[in-house]
Design a protein around this motif. Sequence first.
Motif, PDB file in Angstrom:
ATOM      1  N   SER A 462       0.837  -1.186   0.000  1.00 11.57           N
ATOM      2  CA  SER A 462       0.000   0.000   0.000  1.00 11.57           C
ATOM      3  C   SER A 462       0.876   1.241   0.000  1.00 11.57           C
ATOM      4  O   SER A 462       1.966   1.237   0.557  1.00 11.57           O
ATOM      5  CB  SER A 462      -0.910  -0.001   1.233  1.00 11.57           C
ATOM      6  OG  SER A 462      -1.626   1.200   1.301  1.00 11.57           O
ATOM      7  N   VAL A 463       0.397   2.287  -0.671  1.00  6.21           N
ATOM      8  CA  VAL A 463       1.129   3.553  -0.603  1.00  6.21           C
ATOM      9  C   VAL A 463       0.614   4.406   0.546  1.00  6.21           C
ATOM     10  O   VAL A 463       1.152   5.466   0.827  1.00  6.21           O
ATOM     11  CB  VAL A 463       1.043   4.343  -1.926  1.00  6.21           C
ATOM     12  CG1 VAL A 463       1.790   3.620  -3.028  1.00  6.21           C
ATOM     13  CG2 VAL A 463      -0.394   4.588  -2.336  1.00  6.21           C
ATOM     14  N   GLU A 464      -0.456   3.949   1.212  1.00  3.62           N
ATOM     15  CA  GLU A 464      -0.979   4.675   2.374  1.00  3.62           C
ATOM     16  C   GLU A 464      -0.208   4.207   3.605  1.00  3.62           C
ATOM     17  O   GLU A 464      -0.410   3.102   4.085  1.00  3.62           O
ATOM     18  CB  GLU A 464      -2.474   4.385   2.555  1.00  3.62           C
ATOM     19  CG  GLU A 464      -3.326   4.656   1.345  1.00  3.62           C
ATOM     20  CD  GLU A 464      -3.742   6.122   1.242  1.00  3.62           C
ATOM     21  OE1 GLU A 464      -3.537   6.865   2.230  1.00  3.62           O
ATOM     22  OE2 GLU A 464      -4.230   6.521   0.177  1.00  3.62           O
ATOM     23  N   LEU A 465       0.657   5.061   4.086  1.00  7.51           N
ATOM     24  CA  LEU A 465       1.503   4.666   5.214  1.00  7.51           C
ATOM     25  C   LEU A 465       0.668   4.328   6.449  1.00  7.51           C
ATOM     26  O   LEU A 465       1.000   3.411   7.206  1.00  7.51           O
ATOM     27  CB  LEU A 465       2.495   5.788   5.518  1.00  7.51           C
ATOM     28  CG  LEU A 465       3.796   5.366   6.189  1.00  7.51           C
ATOM     29  CD1 LEU A 465       4.422   4.197   5.472  1.00  7.51           C
ATOM     30  CD2 LEU A 465       4.763   6.538   6.234  1.00  7.51           C
ATOM     31  N   ASP A 466      -0.420   5.063   6.603  1.00  8.43           N
ATOM     32  CA  ASP A 466      -1.348   4.795   7.710  1.00  8.43           C
ATOM     33  C   ASP A 466      -1.816   3.353   7.709  1.00  8.43           C
ATOM     34  O   ASP A 466      -1.852   2.686   8.741  1.00  8.43           O
ATOM     35  CB  ASP A 466      -2.609   5.663   7.539  1.00  8.43           C
ATOM     36  CG  ASP A 466      -2.453   6.975   8.242  1.00  8.43           C
ATOM     37  OD1 ASP A 466      -1.389   7.176   8.864  1.00  8.43           O
ATOM     38  OD2 ASP A 466      -3.381   7.789   8.165  1.00  8.43           O
ATOM     39  N   GLU A 467      -2.199   2.909   6.525  1.00 10.61           N
ATOM     40  CA  GLU A 467      -2.742   1.568   6.362  1.00 10.61           C
ATOM     41  C   GLU A 467      -1.667   0.532   6.686  1.00 10.61           C
ATOM     42  O   GLU A 467      -1.905  -0.430   7.417  1.00 10.61           O
ATOM     43  CB  GLU A 467      -3.212   1.407   4.914  1.00 10.61           C
ATOM     44  CG  GLU A 467      -3.924   0.117   4.636  1.00 10.61           C
ATOM     45  CD  GLU A 467      -4.668   0.172   3.306  1.00 10.61           C
ATOM     46  OE1 GLU A 467      -4.041   0.541   2.299  1.00 10.61           O
ATOM     47  OE2 GLU A 467      -5.861  -0.142   3.286  1.00 10.61           O
ATOM     48  N   ILE A 468      -0.448   0.771   6.184  1.00 15.55           N
ATOM     49  CA  ILE A 468       0.674  -0.127   6.460  1.00 15.55           C
ATOM     50  C   ILE A 468       0.935  -0.188   7.959  1.00 15.55           C
ATOM     51  O   ILE A 468       1.071  -1.263   8.544  1.00 15.55           O
ATOM     52  CB  ILE A 468       1.938   0.370   5.731  1.00 15.55           C
ATOM     53  CG1 ILE A 468       1.770   0.277   4.219  1.00 15.55           C
ATOM     54  CG2 ILE A 468       3.162  -0.385   6.201  1.00 15.55           C
ATOM     55  CD1 ILE A 468       1.991  -1.077   3.630  1.00 15.55           C
ATOM     56  N   MET A 469       0.970   0.977   8.577  1.00 16.66           N
ATOM     57  CA  MET A 469       1.294   1.049  10.011  1.00 16.66           C
ATOM     58  C   MET A 469       0.246   0.327  10.850  1.00 16.66           C
ATOM     59  O   MET A 469       0.581  -0.327  11.843  1.00 16.66           O
ATOM     60  CB  MET A 469       1.373   2.514  10.464  1.00 16.66           C
ATOM     61  CG  MET A 469       2.572   3.266   9.940  1.00 16.66           C
ATOM     62  SD  MET A 469       4.088   2.850  10.805  1.00 16.66           S
ATOM     63  CE  MET A 469       3.993   3.925  12.225  1.00 16.66           C
ATOM     64  N   SER A 470      -1.010   0.472  10.489  1.00 15.75           N
ATOM     65  CA  SER A 470      -2.037  -0.070  11.373  1.00 15.75           C
ATOM     66  C   SER A 470      -2.328  -1.542  11.117  1.00 15.75           C
ATOM     67  O   SER A 470      -2.765  -2.244  12.016  1.00 15.75           O
ATOM     68  CB  SER A 470      -3.317   0.754  11.285  1.00 15.75           C
ATOM     69  OG  SER A 470      -3.794   0.776   9.966  1.00 15.75           O
TER      70      SER A 470
END
Lengths: 533, 364
Positions: A462-470
């Motif tokens: 994913s390019v959404e860092l939020d999504e990766i982090m969570s």
Amino acid sequence: MTAPAIQLKGISKAFGPVQANKDISISVMPGTIHGIIGENGAGKSTLMSILYGFYKADRGEIWIKGNKTQIPDSQAAIAAGIGMVFQHFKLVENFTVLENIILGAEDGRLLRPSLAKARKELAHLAKEYELNIDPDALIENLSVGHQQRVEILKALYRQADILILDEPTGVLTPAEADQLFRILDRLREEGKTIILITHKLREIMDITNTVSVMRRGEMTATVKTAETSPEHLAELMVGRKVLLRVDKKPATPGQTVLEVENLRVTDDKGVERLKGISLSLKAGEILGIAGVAGNGQSELLEVLGGFANGVGTIRMNGQELPLTGKGSNGQARRDAGIAHVPEDRQREGLIMEYSAWENSVFGYHHDPAFQKGMLMDNAGILDKAQEQMDRFDVRPPHPKLAAKNFSGGNQQKIVVAREIERNPDLLLIGQPTRGVDIGAIEFIHQQIVQLRDQGKAILLVSVELDEIMSLSDRIAVMFDGHIMGERVPSQTDEKELGLLMAGITQEPTAEDWQVVDQQFALQEEEHEGENNG
Amino acid sequence: MDKMPQWADVVLIPLISLLLAAILSALVILAIGENPWAAFKLMVEGALMRSAGWGYTLYYATNFIFTGLAVAVAFHARLFNIGGEGQAMLGGLGVALACLYVPWPHWSLAILGASVGAALFGALWALIPAYLQAKRGSHIVITTIMFNFIAAALLNYVLVNILRPVGAMDPATAKFPEATHLPTFRDMFSTADNIMFRGAPANVTFFLALAACLVVWVLIWRTRLGYELRAFGHSESAAQYAGISPVKITVIAMLISGALAGMMSVNTTMGESERLILNSTEGAGFIGIAVALMGRSHPFGVLLAALLFGFLYQGGAELALWTTIPRELIVVIQALVILFTGALDNMVRMPLEKLFLAMRKGDA
């Protein structure tokens, strides 16, 4: 008191039995940014199309700068000072920036005087709004972010002082989005009025002064941004409480499922996209691949999914998989227990013209379970699809409807349902929530975590860092075809990941930190905002 | 939600297009000083009112069904097979070889053998462009057009230099043996005191064409191959994701398409002329494109469109025979039908979509 730049009074618009806009009224003051947020299909785009003269409202009035205005077509909208930046740019690829800017606004039959005038005007605009761009560059050679800039300049060149931006960050990298917001900020300072249509809460919180929430064609609320929170907006959008954070227990990794060693991929232009990737993935864990788009993540998914050739070793449950030739295709990978939710559901994951039930077996149509003698068991597939759609809450639950008639979120649910249904050992999932509305994001994230808890391995790109982090249990960061390093979410932060995403692995210098600071200033601010709210 | 109910798309648009073509044709006939109504009546009488007329209409329709299906199958895989003409010519060669060199005991076996020969040769002629498209990216439209010319030249050579019986003057094979002659409609439907389809070339191949419609329908909408074929036609990138090989689908679709085009020759070569002559295809391969377009690439639509074009062909021949309307004008009329039903589809479609949208709004 100044008159509002735009005032809509009781706008209604129906398409057949569908009420796209119901009695909508908003009022936007000059020199402000007004956000319009809502899930896909809430009626945002219809409303803006009315404002830009593409549709005619059934009822209601439009007031521009205190005057009641009729907008029968886009020429009238431009004359009224309204400029629109579409989600999909309307640029001629093989024209220069300058040629695109005067297109449709030429002053006479001869081009030369118009071009000269535009060049001067462009230099002036560039200075005033810090919108620097080479006027002689060909559009096809510009990055997406710069193309968007041309769209904005096009509107400004036509003397727009009201700018409408439809999902402007959908195609941008985080850094580009950041730049765009700085431009918008600047435009606001110069007194322009901006309407920002989006479904991303973060953008609303970052930049708008006021925000209107739309749900099912109605305007459910208009609030000052400073007086609201993402949670509150999400609730207004969806109509119920939404979990913005993923709720998950710690992972209990089992046996190694996937091993990748020294994997290399060269694309058809001869450019090496993966430069020796090694990673391993255990059952019951989610490995997140972070990185700015275009650093090899797509190629990694493609070669694992069997539709790009590669060199190196991939072992699935200890068995080595072929990377080229006959045994290397989507069918063979599925047989090996790899399911794949591709990054681009419209180009890859679905046949848009096929009905939902036909799509529900796409890629698995060779399975004997879907055959009846020499023919396909259409009736059986239809029944299974119906049951699947009910279980995954696909709306509307009509399997005979073509995929193109579903919203982005529901299309994604069809793909996710199909891939999870097969009970794979490994799920590859790319951009699981791109263009997906909040309600569906929550659902898809739950499905991914649930699959992990059943002891499956998940590779998340994913390019959404939020999504990766969570979501991730481990994070690998990719840059320029390499894996720069692996981190555990609880022991890292966005700053450190940002360094890796920029390709910096040594002890960072002051300069490096500056790069990262710039890139993440926006996200930092928002996190503070979230904590305070 | 779709813009129009399906029946409007499938029935109303072709009918309106047809009506427009008819009106324009009437004006043209009027302009050269003939009576369009009388001309129309003559066409209907000549093509549909007598059994012999039907015998010709159905004979032409049989050709168009095969070539229309050929274009339709390829079109589902988004391949534009313009080479039906050449594939049909080669199919004729397959029929001739099967009929001349195999001693068939009965026509029922002969038609099967000839069909296989026709399909094989037609498919083979489509294989080379298919391979070039799949492996080399040579555009199939260009290659199939070129292969039409090559087929014509090849057939010419083979007929003149190899298959022509010693001493014969025309470039054609010898007459096929008696056992391979197919029953005509006259043989099948006449009773002792009532002779039907007198002199008409329609023969048992028509039923083979009907069967082909059914088989193609099953293939496209009921089999795994059809599913993959259509998927590939809609989105090549998605097909690759699913593990569908573009090379394989391109080749298979073109093989089927070429086989269908080739089978047209069973009708012309075996059913009618009973020997292989030059130009037995008479442009039917190209008419197939219009038939497939008008029939929306659906076998049933292809059947109806083929019947219409059969009517135009036979009715047109009647016109040329009984009026001073020149033959060229009949070609103009046929072209107008193709123009309106194929090329100008959107001209009718868009106003109609608006109309339906407005009507629906009225309901709401």
